[in-house]
Design an enzyme around this catalytic site. Sequence first.
Site, PDB file in Angstrom:
ATOM      1  CB  THR A 212      36.233  47.265  35.582  1.00  0.00           C
ATOM      2  OG1 THR A 212      36.501  45.927  35.631  1.00  0.00           O
ATOM      3  CG2 THR A 212      35.101  47.873  36.019  1.00  0.00           C
ATOM      4  NE  ARG A 240      34.908  35.333  37.090  1.00  0.00           N
ATOM      5  CZ  ARG A 240      35.670  37.483  37.011  1.00  0.00           C
ATOM      6  NH1 ARG A 240      34.799  37.941  36.033  1.00  0.00           N
ATOM      7  NH2 ARG A 240      36.689  37.575  37.834  1.00  0.00           N
ATOM      8  CB  THR A 263      38.964  47.956  38.484  1.00  0.00           C
ATOM      9  OG1 THR A 263      40.007  47.581  37.624  1.00  0.00           O
ATOM     10  CG2 THR A 263      39.808  49.063  38.968  1.00  0.00           C
ATOM     11  N   GLY A 266      37.745  39.964  39.945  1.00  0.00           N
ATOM     12  CA  GLY A 266      36.231  39.907  40.936  1.00  0.00           C
ATOM     13  C   GLY A 266      36.831  38.898  42.036  1.00  0.00           C
TER      14      GLY A 266
HETATM   15  N1  ASP Z   1      36.904  43.744  38.096  1.00  0.00           N
HETATM   16  C1  ASP Z   1      36.120  43.085  37.048  1.00  0.00           C
HETATM   17  C2  ASP Z   1      36.085  41.702  37.116  1.00  0.00           C
HETATM   18  O1  ASP Z   1      36.746  40.641  37.702  1.00  0.00           O
HETATM   19  C3  ASP Z   1      37.420  42.805  36.067  1.00  0.00           C
HETATM   20  C4  ASP Z   1      38.530  44.074  36.268  1.00  0.00           C
HETATM   21  O2  ASP Z   1      38.178  45.372  36.890  1.00  0.00           O
HETATM   22  O3  ASP Z   1      39.576  43.900  36.196  1.00  0.00           O
HETATM   23  O4  ASP Z   1      34.934  40.621  36.565  1.00  0.00           O
END
Ligand code: ASP
Length: 344
Positions: A212, A240, A263, A266
């Site tokens: 992210t 999702r 990040t 999630g």
């Molecule tokens: N937080 C993001 C999600 O779950 C992915 C990430 O940050 O790695 O969509």
Amino acid sequence: MNYKTIYLLLLSLFLFQCSNSENPSTQVSKINSNAESQKAAYAIAIHGGAGTITKKNMTPEKEKQYLTALNAALDIGENILKNGGSSMDAVEKTIHYMEDSPLFNAGKGAVFTNAETNELDASFMEGKNLNAGSVGGVSNIKNPISAARAVMEKSDHVLLTGKGAEIFAAAQGIETVESKYFFTQRRWDFLQKVKAEEAAEKEVSSEAKHGTVGCVALDKNGNLAAGTSTGGMTNKRWNRLGDSPIIGAGTYANNATCAVSCTGHGEYFIRYAVAHDISAMMEYKGASVQEAGDYVINDKLVKAQGEGGAICLDKNGNVAMPFNSEGMYRAYAKPSGREVLIYK
Ligand code: ASP
């Protein structure tokens, strides 16, 4: 003046001297703590995702590419802030750069869903008035962070998703692209790998499964802003949504406390309302940004087995970048200097 008065005068002088002659180390720590509480004129921090990022898994060329990209992104935001621009412009333009880079899981480098599409999420928040906007599951917006900002500034809503979000963004003149714009071989190959692992009932590797980008900034007017943009998690299905488009989970900003962009996995960041939790610890318990970030990411989330990290910036320009994974692409800049980091 009699002897008694002179004696009392000398005694009080002696006591006054004693109370002021602390040892040198106490004096130094006082000076240091004064420096720390001094407000930075501006500050900016960014992340490019957390996960199984180790020196061992990295080639020197790849490492160089990431360091160069993080520095270039930081330059964009820092120049805006240095010249008196707003934290919101700094956040938006810095994230544009990272969205346009195929290195990060956002915009151009977004991961693929199980249906072999790209569904992007982003959110934006202004610390001055707690205004916020976000988009979830959009497939044709080149820079979802701008769509999130437009939801905040040009609609009565906070979160728009799917087709509706795309129609709104197009009506605001935000650049759209064909779905093939988001194709990158690396992300495509990774989806095939994850699908094969799943079919073989093997444990799916977490490496590069997510990622992210995010940015938090403090401008010369003392306003904080935060933004987060992502392609979500590889192989996601059923529309999702992760934490990135959820205000209070992946993103939060409040001039009274801090700005946060997260990040990681999630689902955990939503359940633990991570970004707001960090702000709340500062607001209700008077914690510093470092204490709040460390507690939520390295204690609460670790116990819950929620992998990830956050960049946090307080109203005085103090930066905390806690993460509980092996690495996190991260960097910050303020008038006193910058740091660009990848590993633990
Ligand atoms: N937080 C993001 C999600 O779950 C992915 C990430 O940050 O790695 O969509």
